[in-house]
Scaffold this motif. Structure first.
Motif, PDB file in Angstrom:
ATOM      1  N   PRO A 253      14.109 -25.130   3.027  1.00 23.87           N
ATOM      2  CA  PRO A 253      13.444 -25.908   1.984  1.00 23.87           C
ATOM      3  C   PRO A 253      12.126 -25.330   1.503  1.00 23.87           C
ATOM      4  O   PRO A 253      11.808 -25.405   0.316  1.00 23.87           O
ATOM      5  N   ARG A 254      11.338 -24.743   2.425  1.00 25.15           N
ATOM      6  CA  ARG A 254      10.015 -24.274   2.025  1.00 25.15           C
ATOM      7  C   ARG A 254       9.676 -22.967   2.726  1.00 25.15           C
ATOM      8  O   ARG A 254       9.935 -22.814   3.918  1.00 25.15           O
ATOM      9  N   VAL A 255       9.075 -22.061   1.973  1.00 22.41           N
ATOM     10  CA  VAL A 255       8.663 -20.758   2.504  1.00 22.41           C
ATOM     11  C   VAL A 255       7.229 -20.478   2.079  1.00 22.41           C
ATOM     12  O   VAL A 255       6.869 -20.673   0.907  1.00 22.41           O
ATOM     13  N   THR A 256       6.434 -20.026   3.023  1.00 25.69           N
ATOM     14  CA  THR A 256       5.086 -19.546   2.728  1.00 25.69           C
ATOM     15  C   THR A 256       5.022 -18.052   3.019  1.00 25.69           C
ATOM     16  O   THR A 256       5.519 -17.593   4.049  1.00 25.69           O
ATOM     17  N   ILE A 257       4.416 -17.302   2.111  1.00 27.14           N
ATOM     18  CA  ILE A 257       4.117 -15.888   2.349  1.00 27.14           C
ATOM     19  C   ILE A 257       2.619 -15.791   2.589  1.00 27.14           C
ATOM     20  O   ILE A 257       1.815 -16.219   1.754  1.00 27.14           O
ATOM     21  N   ALA A 258       2.255 -15.255   3.744  1.00 27.58           N
ATOM     22  CA  ALA A 258       0.857 -15.207   4.153  1.00 27.58           C
ATOM     23  C   ALA A 258       0.423 -13.765   4.377  1.00 27.58           C
ATOM     24  O   ALA A 258       1.177 -12.960   4.925  1.00 27.58           O
ATOM     25  N   GLY A 259      -0.795 -13.447   3.962  1.00 24.24           N
ATOM     26  CA  GLY A 259      -1.294 -12.094   4.178  1.00 24.24           C
ATOM     27  C   GLY A 259      -2.744 -11.967   3.763  1.00 24.24           C
ATOM     28  O   GLY A 259      -3.349 -12.908   3.222  1.00 24.24           O
ATOM     29  N   GLY A 260      -3.283 -10.796   4.026  1.00 25.80           N
ATOM     30  CA  GLY A 260      -4.634 -10.495   3.593  1.00 25.80           C
ATOM     31  C   GLY A 260      -4.681 -10.164   2.111  1.00 25.80           C
ATOM     32  O   GLY A 260      -3.652 -10.028   1.440  1.00 25.80           O
ATOM     33  N   PHE A 261      -5.881 -10.010   1.602  1.00 26.60           N
ATOM     34  CA  PHE A 261      -6.063  -9.823   0.161  1.00 26.60           C
ATOM     35  C   PHE A 261      -5.377  -8.556  -0.347  1.00 26.60           C
ATOM     36  O   PHE A 261      -4.712  -8.573  -1.389  1.00 26.60           O
ATOM     37  N   ALA A 262      -5.487  -7.459   0.395  1.00 30.38           N
ATOM     38  CA  ALA A 262      -4.922  -6.189  -0.084  1.00 30.38           C
ATOM     39  C   ALA A 262      -3.395  -6.256  -0.160  1.00 30.38           C
ATOM     40  O   ALA A 262      -2.785  -5.837  -1.156  1.00 30.38           O
ATOM     41  N   LYS A 263      -2.771  -6.780   0.883  1.00 29.02           N
ATOM     42  CA  LYS A 263      -1.301  -6.850   0.897  1.00 29.02           C
ATOM     43  C   LYS A 263      -0.785  -7.775  -0.209  1.00 29.02           C
ATOM     44  O   LYS A 263       0.203  -7.457  -0.896  1.00 29.02           O
ATOM     45  N   ILE A 264      -1.427  -8.923  -0.379  1.00 27.73           N
ATOM     46  CA  ILE A 264      -0.965  -9.858  -1.397  1.00 27.73           C
ATOM     47  C   ILE A 264      -1.254  -9.319  -2.794  1.00 27.73           C
ATOM     48  O   ILE A 264      -0.518  -9.612  -3.747  1.00 27.73           O
ATOM     49  N   THR A 265      -2.285  -8.498  -2.922  1.00 26.78           N
ATOM     50  CA  THR A 265      -2.523  -7.827  -4.205  1.00 26.78           C
ATOM     51  C   THR A 265      -1.335  -6.945  -4.577  1.00 26.78           C
ATOM     52  O   THR A 265      -0.889  -6.926  -5.731  1.00 26.78           O
ATOM     53  N   LYS A 266      -0.814  -6.222  -3.604  1.00 28.14           N
ATOM     54  CA  LYS A 266       0.357  -5.379  -3.871  1.00 28.14           C
ATOM     55  C   LYS A 266       1.542  -6.216  -4.344  1.00 28.14           C
ATOM     56  O   LYS A 266       2.267  -5.826  -5.254  1.00 28.14           O
ATOM     57  N   LEU A 267       1.730  -7.373  -3.697  1.00 24.60           N
ATOM     58  CA  LEU A 267       2.796  -8.271  -4.127  1.00 24.60           C
ATOM     59  C   LEU A 267       2.535  -8.744  -5.555  1.00 24.60           C
ATOM     60  O   LEU A 267       3.457  -8.825  -6.377  1.00 24.60           O
ATOM     61  N   GLY A 268       1.284  -9.029  -5.864  1.00 23.08           N
ATOM     62  CA  GLY A 268       0.930  -9.429  -7.222  1.00 23.08           C
ATOM     63  C   GLY A 268       1.216  -8.350  -8.242  1.00 23.08           C
ATOM     64  O   GLY A 268       1.591  -8.628  -9.391  1.00 23.08           O
ATOM     65  N   GLN A 269       1.048  -7.107  -7.833  1.00 25.16           N
ATOM     66  CA  GLN A 269       1.356  -5.966  -8.715  1.00 25.16           C
ATOM     67  C   GLN A 269       2.856  -5.835  -8.989  1.00 25.16           C
ATOM     68  O   GLN A 269       3.248  -5.124  -9.908  1.00 25.16           O
ATOM     69  N   VAL A 281      -2.837  -0.099  -3.356  1.00 22.71           N
ATOM     70  CA  VAL A 281      -3.422  -1.149  -4.188  1.00 22.71           C
ATOM     71  C   VAL A 281      -3.879  -0.518  -5.493  1.00 22.71           C
ATOM     72  O   VAL A 281      -4.558   0.514  -5.495  1.00 22.71           O
ATOM     73  N   ASP A 282      -3.496  -1.111  -6.593  1.00 23.07           N
ATOM     74  CA  ASP A 282      -3.856  -0.613  -7.921  1.00 23.07           C
ATOM     75  C   ASP A 282      -5.170  -1.278  -8.325  1.00 23.07           C
ATOM     76  O   ASP A 282      -5.185  -2.426  -8.780  1.00 23.07           O
ATOM     77  N   LEU A 283      -6.266  -0.543  -8.165  1.00 20.97           N
ATOM     78  CA  LEU A 283      -7.581  -1.105  -8.465  1.00 20.97           C
ATOM     79  C   LEU A 283      -7.758  -1.375  -9.946  1.00 20.97           C
ATOM     80  O   LEU A 283      -8.496  -2.278 -10.346  1.00 20.97           O
ATOM     81  N   ARG A 284      -7.071  -0.618 -10.774  1.00 14.65           N
ATOM     82  CA  ARG A 284      -7.141  -0.890 -12.220  1.00 14.65           C
ATOM     83  C   ARG A 284      -6.462  -2.225 -12.536  1.00 14.65           C
ATOM     84  O   ARG A 284      -6.888  -2.961 -13.428  1.00 14.65           O
ATOM     85  N   TRP A 285      -5.395  -2.528 -11.798  1.00 14.31           N
ATOM     86  CA  TRP A 285      -4.742  -3.824 -11.977  1.00 14.31           C
ATOM     87  C   TRP A 285      -5.707  -4.945 -11.602  1.00 14.31           C
ATOM     88  O   TRP A 285      -5.792  -5.964 -12.304  1.00 14.31           O
ATOM     89  N   LEU A 286      -6.464  -4.767 -10.519  1.00 13.22           N
ATOM     90  CA  LEU A 286      -7.461  -5.756 -10.140  1.00 13.22           C
ATOM     91  C   LEU A 286      -8.568  -5.851 -11.185  1.00 13.22           C
ATOM     92  O   LEU A 286      -9.075  -6.952 -11.471  1.00 13.22           O
ATOM     93  N   ALA A 287      -8.932  -4.721 -11.771  1.00  9.02           N
ATOM     94  CA  ALA A 287      -9.947  -4.745 -12.829  1.00  9.02           C
ATOM     95  C   ALA A 287      -9.461  -5.572 -14.020  1.00  9.02           C
ATOM     96  O   ALA A 287     -10.241  -6.319 -14.635  1.00  9.02           O
ATOM     97  N   GLU A 288      -8.190  -5.461 -14.335  1.00  3.02           N
ATOM     98  CA  GLU A 288      -7.622  -6.268 -15.417  1.00  3.02           C
ATOM     99  C   GLU A 288      -7.676  -7.754 -15.079  1.00  3.02           C
ATOM    100  O   GLU A 288      -7.902  -8.600 -15.964  1.00  3.02           O
ATOM    101  N   ARG A 289      -7.498  -8.084 -13.798  1.00  5.59           N
ATOM    102  CA  ARG A 289      -7.579  -9.486 -13.403  1.00  5.59           C
ATOM    103  C   ARG A 289      -9.022  -9.995 -13.526  1.00  5.59           C
ATOM    104  O   ARG A 289      -9.241 -11.177 -13.850  1.00  5.59           O
ATOM    105  N   VAL A 290      -9.980  -9.108 -13.256  1.00  3.17           N
ATOM    106  CA  VAL A 290     -11.391  -9.477 -13.439  1.00  3.17           C
ATOM    107  C   VAL A 290     -11.648  -9.827 -14.901  1.00  3.17           C
ATOM    108  O   VAL A 290     -12.294 -10.840 -15.217  1.00  3.17           O
TER     109      VAL A 290
END
Length: 360
Positions: A253-269, A281-290
């Protein structure tokens, strides 16, 4: 053993199941003829015919034992170099091939695994390989093939502490694994197999919420956050894609994905394998999020030039920008695409190195 991939072509290896099958074949041949074939050749499910040298062998009136050194090739397998033994005894007429767990091989104690509770942790694939090897010897010598095979792994109980066996309910030693008989270097098939079995065990216990964590710190944090029991914790590591694809077919029924900021950033990418070899980690991708958060161009430029994801997080935070919630949202979008139209409730939890929740 190092988990860094060595340069050049990688050498394939053999599973514990293939080693146990070869040892069983040699032992049964000796029980029937008085001689151990050395090396002993078996046929794997896909038709390969590897030959295994015997490290040890013993013949007695009512049983024979053969031992093979497990060679995992260039894979960082915890069982590489382990001594895998099969002891063969004649069984009752019509009993076929039966299996026992010897020293260093575990026993199943929880439902949800591909074997019933109480059975030796010799998986169906290796059992089929052992049975085929026994049948080949029986056919050649006109024997019935009714035998008891006991598989042992030297120091298996100690080696098992480096694995997830205890969490899966396999006690007393290792699982004998291997569907194809071949270890593909750095395929991480054993880890992904353990992820799948962890989900199976959680489902069999009727758990409504599981969490896959990228590491031990985030696992402890997500367990505390939601009050999850051990069986609900899936040691996902970098294989978020492998976990989610299995959950899509075997839902909870429910799933949580847990991790540190760098790993979850990769998932976000958009990455589903979070290991460094799959992409940084794509720092330019993070810059776009900023910039998406309304940050000034100079802040975005500083994030793009940061040395690490954590430094980028600190730069954004100093500018008053709360970056983790936006990263978590993008990570969830990536994960939801894998789950597609399944009815699994999904959330993302990002934790700091101190275990504090940064975003959910």
């Amino acid at each position: 053993m190092s988990e860094e991939m060595p340069p050049g072509p990688l050498r394939y290896g053999w599973t514990t199941g293939a080693c146990a099958a070869a040892a069983a074949k040699a032992a049964y041949a000796a029980l029937l003829t008085g001689d151990f074939p050395d090396p002993v050749t078996i046929t794997l499910p896909r038709g390969e015919t590897p030959a295994f040298a015997l490290a040890r062998h013993e013949l007695f009136a009512d049983h024979a034992t053969a031992t093979i050194v497990k060679d995992a090739g260039d894979d960082p397998d915890v069982t590489h170099g382990a001594l895998v033994s099969s002891t063969v005894r004649r069984g009752a007429p019509g009993s076929g091939v039966t299996y026992k767990a010897g020293e260093g091989v575990g026993t199943v104690t929880k439902p949800g695994l591909p074997l019933p509770v109480g059975e030796p942790a010799i998986n169906p694939g290796p059992r089929a390989q052992i049975a085929a090897a026994i049948a080949e010897v029986a056919t050649r010598h006109g024997a019935p093939g009714d035998v008891e095979v006991t598989v042992s792994i030297a120091d298996g109980e100690a080696i098992a502490r480096k694995t997830l066996n205890g969490r899966l309910g396999i006690v007393g030693g290792l699982s004998v694994l291997g569907t194809t008989g071949i270890v593909v270097p750095f395929s991480c098939s054993a880890w992904i197999h353990s992820i799948h079995r962890g989900i199976d065990v959680a489902r069999a216990q009727g758990l409504q919420h599981i969490a896959g964590a990228t590491g031990s710190a985030s696992e402890a944090a997500v367990a505390k956050l939601y009050g999850l029991e051990e069986a609900a914790l899936i040691d996902m590591g970098d294989f978020v894609g492998g976990m989610l694809k299995y959950v899509r077919v075997h839902p909870v029924p429910r799933v949580t994905i847990a991790g540190g900021f760098a790993k979850i950033t990769k998932l976000g990418q958009g990455l589903l394998d979070l290991h460094s070899r799959a992409g940084p980690v794509d720092l330019r991708w993070l810059a776009e999020r900023v910039e998406e958060l309304g940050g000034a161009r100079e802040v975005a430029d500083a994030v793009a030039q940061a040395n690490t994801a954590i430094e980028a997080l600190e730069i954004a935070g100093a500018a008053g920008l709360d970056l983790p919630p936006l990263v978590a949202r993008y990570a969830r979008e990536t994960a939801v695409k894998v789950l597609r139209d399944s009815e699994v409730a999904l959330d993302i939890a990002i934790f700091g190195r101190d275990g504090n929740l940064l975003a959910r």
